[in-house]
Design an enzyme around this catalytic site. Structure first.
Site, PDB file in Angstrom:
ATOM      1  N   ASP A 258       0.815  -1.209   0.000  1.00  0.00           N
ATOM      2  CA  ASP A 258       0.000   0.000   0.000  1.00  0.00           C
ATOM      3  C   ASP A 258       0.852   1.264   0.000  1.00  0.00           C
ATOM      4  O   ASP A 258       1.786   1.399   0.803  1.00  0.00           O
ATOM      5  CB  ASP A 258      -0.920  -0.001   1.227  1.00  0.00           C
ATOM      6  CG  ASP A 258      -1.800   1.234   1.300  1.00  0.00           C
ATOM      7  OD1 ASP A 258      -2.656   1.400   0.418  1.00  0.00           O
ATOM      8  OD2 ASP A 258      -1.612   2.039   2.237  1.00  0.00           O
ATOM      9  N   VAL A 260       3.363   3.030  -1.358  1.00  0.00           N
ATOM     10  CA  VAL A 260       4.794   2.993  -1.041  1.00  0.00           C
ATOM     11  C   VAL A 260       5.434   4.372  -1.115  1.00  0.00           C
ATOM     12  O   VAL A 260       6.520   4.592  -0.565  1.00  0.00           O
ATOM     13  CB  VAL A 260       5.545   2.009  -1.962  1.00  0.00           C
ATOM     14  CG1 VAL A 260       5.014   0.601  -1.783  1.00  0.00           C
ATOM     15  CG2 VAL A 260       5.476   2.445  -3.423  1.00  0.00           C
ATOM     16  N   GLU A 295       1.622  -0.151  -4.831  1.00  0.00           N
ATOM     17  CA  GLU A 295       0.749   0.973  -5.149  1.00  0.00           C
ATOM     18  C   GLU A 295       1.587   2.220  -4.960  1.00  0.00           C
ATOM     19  O   GLU A 295       2.123   2.454  -3.874  1.00  0.00           O
ATOM     20  CB  GLU A 295      -0.467   1.038  -4.230  1.00  0.00           C
ATOM     21  CG  GLU A 295      -1.386   2.195  -4.606  1.00  0.00           C
ATOM     22  CD  GLU A 295      -2.194   2.753  -3.445  1.00  0.00           C
ATOM     23  OE1 GLU A 295      -3.076   3.586  -3.698  1.00  0.00           O
ATOM     24  OE2 GLU A 295      -1.923   2.387  -2.282  1.00  0.00           O
ATOM     25  N   PHE A 322      -3.827   4.981 -16.075  1.00  0.00           N
ATOM     26  CA  PHE A 322      -4.732   4.212 -16.931  1.00  0.00           C
ATOM     27  C   PHE A 322      -6.166   4.391 -16.454  1.00  0.00           C
ATOM     28  O   PHE A 322      -7.068   4.663 -17.256  1.00  0.00           O
ATOM     29  CB  PHE A 322      -4.348   2.732 -16.907  1.00  0.00           C
ATOM     30  CG  PHE A 322      -5.256   1.859 -17.739  1.00  0.00           C
ATOM     31  CD1 PHE A 322      -4.960   1.610 -19.071  1.00  0.00           C
ATOM     32  CD2 PHE A 322      -6.405   1.286 -17.195  1.00  0.00           C
ATOM     33  CE1 PHE A 322      -5.791   0.809 -19.842  1.00  0.00           C
ATOM     34  CE2 PHE A 322      -7.253   0.487 -17.956  1.00  0.00           C
ATOM     35  CZ  PHE A 322      -6.933   0.244 -19.290  1.00  0.00           C
ATOM     36  N   HIS A 324      -7.472   6.825 -14.722  1.00  0.00           N
ATOM     37  CA  HIS A 324      -7.958   8.188 -14.942  1.00  0.00           C
ATOM     38  C   HIS A 324      -8.289   8.427 -16.410  1.00  0.00           C
ATOM     39  O   HIS A 324      -9.306   9.055 -16.739  1.00  0.00           O
ATOM     40  CB  HIS A 324      -6.908   9.196 -14.474  1.00  0.00           C
ATOM     41  CG  HIS A 324      -6.560   9.086 -13.019  1.00  0.00           C
ATOM     42  ND1 HIS A 324      -7.344   8.436 -12.115  1.00  0.00           N
ATOM     43  CD2 HIS A 324      -5.480   9.561 -12.318  1.00  0.00           C
ATOM     44  CE1 HIS A 324      -6.791   8.510 -10.907  1.00  0.00           C
ATOM     45  NE2 HIS A 324      -5.665   9.181 -11.011  1.00  0.00           N
ATOM     46  N   ILE A 393     -13.387   4.081  -6.354  1.00  0.00           N
ATOM     47  CA  ILE A 393     -14.822   4.107  -6.046  1.00  0.00           C
ATOM     48  C   ILE A 393     -15.034   4.691  -4.654  1.00  0.00           C
ATOM     49  O   ILE A 393     -15.767   5.660  -4.468  1.00  0.00           O
ATOM     50  CB  ILE A 393     -15.427   2.689  -6.110  1.00  0.00           C
ATOM     51  CG1 ILE A 393     -15.269   2.095  -7.505  1.00  0.00           C
ATOM     52  CG2 ILE A 393     -16.906   2.723  -5.724  1.00  0.00           C
ATOM     53  CD1 ILE A 393     -15.655   0.628  -7.586  1.00  0.00           C
TER      54      ILE A 393
END
Length: 588
Positions: A258, A260, A295, A322, A324, A393
């Site tokens: 997560d 980084v 990430e 990608f 976005h 989301i």
């Protein structure tokens, strides 16, 4: 290169690193046992203790003069919650049946991200096991679980966890986790675990009472983890041992790391590179692929450049660009960080070059951002992409999916771009049937002041995106969680069944057409017509054709067969493809 953090020597089951303590006692079972300090800030019991091999036992540490036991920083179980004593767990006692499992490589694979608490009505690991055949039917190779480590409360996204080694009891605890991985391997699926090393949750973090686990400074989510200060070697060892736990004790096939970019580390060897070294060694020993996926908000190819070429040697990283570009192309939403992705040319650049911001000016960040991918050397599968994920989301004001604003054809176009594009596709739970349920940000902090601060913080986050704070659901309301649970009946008919059929068709094509898993950037060529809003993606002999405009499109093509099409279909005759508005097709 030799790792900079020495492996932890063998220690007793109740030994603990606590250099900040002046006095330490072990609360174990109904007894209190004195402890004494040994080497490097480690403490060990001074008296006999129960043998965990003869049965699990509850235990905690009384630091200095307190009578409130603190959980073990390396606790494997927190049966009564993160504020209570730990419980021993012997992972070697589980009877595995995956001796013949040889793993799943990331190249060519499809990832499926899910949140255990909302994936099934029951919200448990055992319940999720019952849905693995569904995942196989849509071509999933790797199941990615959002964080499962212990948190305070009854439900949470998982990024507020504090006990990194303990599987939260609400999901079934450590033995249920072992059952899940064993069952996934039996179904031919690998497991990726999402882990968080950049901060600790706001409730139940007792690590600073033991030692310098944290350092001065904060990132977006909390205090910085001490990766490069005094006594950082033991903190790094804690993280590296946690990595090994998932891959060894729990037979997990990979980790998603997560955020980084929030790991502040000025050491000579960055923690991520050291992690890559140790995982590569473990992979060689176990003779199966073990995958590290970062990430990262940096758009920095160094993360996934092999170490022999000067990089950190991680296997892959998420590409938000990608997402976005696809989101803007389909929804035309251009607020906040979406602004730079308005032309279709932005999507074309991402497909052909990996990142849109590769040193270009980011209007949202108000500075140049990112670095270029070496497309001549880098395989495309090192970038993990999606049209939806938990962040994109859940970090919207009302946690709404793109199913709320897109028609069936547009959703099909998103699937074509993700599953027929050049990168490693990742699906988010329910997208394969156009799930109507939102995925909202939910918490269950027992502390009222913490719940209020969380809600206020969410509203502040949305200011720059221009979203109405009045519509933001309260993360603490139980309904925010229950609204986010998937409704599996939606997949059985109507829109859900139609979308699911397309995903299954694309899954079959990914397995039968090698062009769809070809990792060469050079095998992708994109043409866009900005006025007509038509995009053509050439993948070797295949063509992905999308009409994102409002009028029918007639395209001259060299292909002779429609392999897959969105809901409104596609007509192909005499070298001319006719696509209705918003429709797309894959041709061969």
């Amino acid at each position: 290169m030799t790792a900079t953090t020495a492996p932890r020597p063998a220690r007793g089951p109740f030994d603990v690193w606590a250099p900040a303590a002046r006095r330490l006692r072990l609360s174990v079972g109904s007894a209190t046992v004195q402890m004494h300090q040994t080497d490097g800030g480690w403490w060990t019991p001074s008296e006999p203790t129960p043998d965990p091999a003869k049965g699990d036992v509850d235990y905690g540490y009384l630091i200095d003069d307190t009578d409130a036991p603190r959980p073990d920083p390396r606790s494997r179980r927190q049966p009564a919650g993160v504020h209570q004593r730990s419980r021993t767990h012997r992972p070697e006692s589980f009877s595995w049946s995956d001796d013949t499992w040889t793993g799943r490589q990331l190249a060519g694979a499809v990832i499926y991200e899910l949140h255990l608490g909302t994936f099934t009505p029951e919200g448990t690991l055992d319940a999720a096991l019952g849905r693995l055949d569904h995942l196989r039917s849509i071509g999933v190779d790797l199941v990615e679980l959002m964080p499962v480590n212990s948190f305070n409360g009854t439900h949470n996204w998982g990024y507020d966890g504090v006990a990194w080694f303990a599987v939260d009891e609400t999901y079934g605890g450590p033995e249920a986790y072992q059952r899940f991985v064993d069952g996934a391997h039996a179904a031919g699926l690998g497991v990726i675990q999402d882990v968080v090393y950049n901060h600790l949750g706001p409730s139940g973090n007792y690590l600073p009472e033991f030692g310098p686990y944290l350092k001065q400074g904060r990132n977006t989510w909390g205090d910085l983890v001490n990766l490069d200060g005094d006594d950082a070697a033991e903190v790094r060892r804690l993280i590296l041992d946690n990595v090994r736990m998932w891959l060894d004790d729990y037979h997990v096939d990979g980790l998603r790391l997560d955020a980084v970019h929030a790991l502040q580390d000025d050491s000579a060897t960055h923690l991520l590179e050291e992690m890559a070294v140790e995982v590569a060694a473990l992979s060689a020993h176990q003779r199966r692929p073990l995958t590290l996926i970062a990430e990262s908000d940096l758009n920095d190819p160094k993360l996934i450049t092999p170490r022999e070429a000067g990089g950190y040697g991680l296997d892959a990283q998420w590409s938000d660009d990608f997402h976005h570009a696809v989101h803007v192309a389909l929804t035309r939403e251009t607020t906040g960080y979406y602004a730079d992705f308005e032309p279709l040319g932005a999507l074309a650049k991402v497909i052909e070059r990996g990142f849109f911001h590769d040193g270009t000016f980011s209007s949202f960040r108000e500075r140049d951002h990112g670095g270029p991918v070496d497309t001549a050397a880098m395989p495309t599968w090192r970038l993990v992409v999606c049209s939806q994920n938990h962040d994109q989301i859940g970090n919207r004001a009302i946690g709404d999916r793109i199913t709320e604003v897109l028609d069936d054809d547009q959703l099909g176009c998103a699937a074509l771009l993700t599953l027929a594009g050049p990168f490693t596709p990742m699906l988010f739970q329910g997208e394969e049937w156009a799930a109507s349920t939102p995925f909202q940000f939910f918490t269950s902090h027992p502390e009222p002041e913490l719940g209020l601060a969380t809600a206020q913080g969410r509203i502040a986050e949305f200011e720059r995106m221009g979203w109405d704070p009045a519509v933001v659901p309260d993360p603490q309301e139980p309904e925010t969680f229950t609204r986010s649970k998937l409704d599996w009946t939606e997949a059985e008919s109507g829109r859900g069944a139609r979308m699911l059929a397309l995903y299954r068709t694309l899954a079959t094509l990914r397995r039968t057409r090698p062009e769809l898993t070809d990792p060469a950037f050079s095998r992708n060529r994109v043409e866009v017509d900005e006025d007509a809003r038509v995009l053509r993606l050439h993948r070797g002999a295949l063509l992905v054709a999308l009409n994102l405009g409002e009028t029918p499109a007639r395209l001259e093509v060299a292909q002779s067969e429609v392999l897959a099409a969105t809901a409104s279909g596609a007509e192909l005759a005499d070298g001319v493809l006719v696509l209705p508005p918003h429709a797309g097709a894959l041709l061969g």
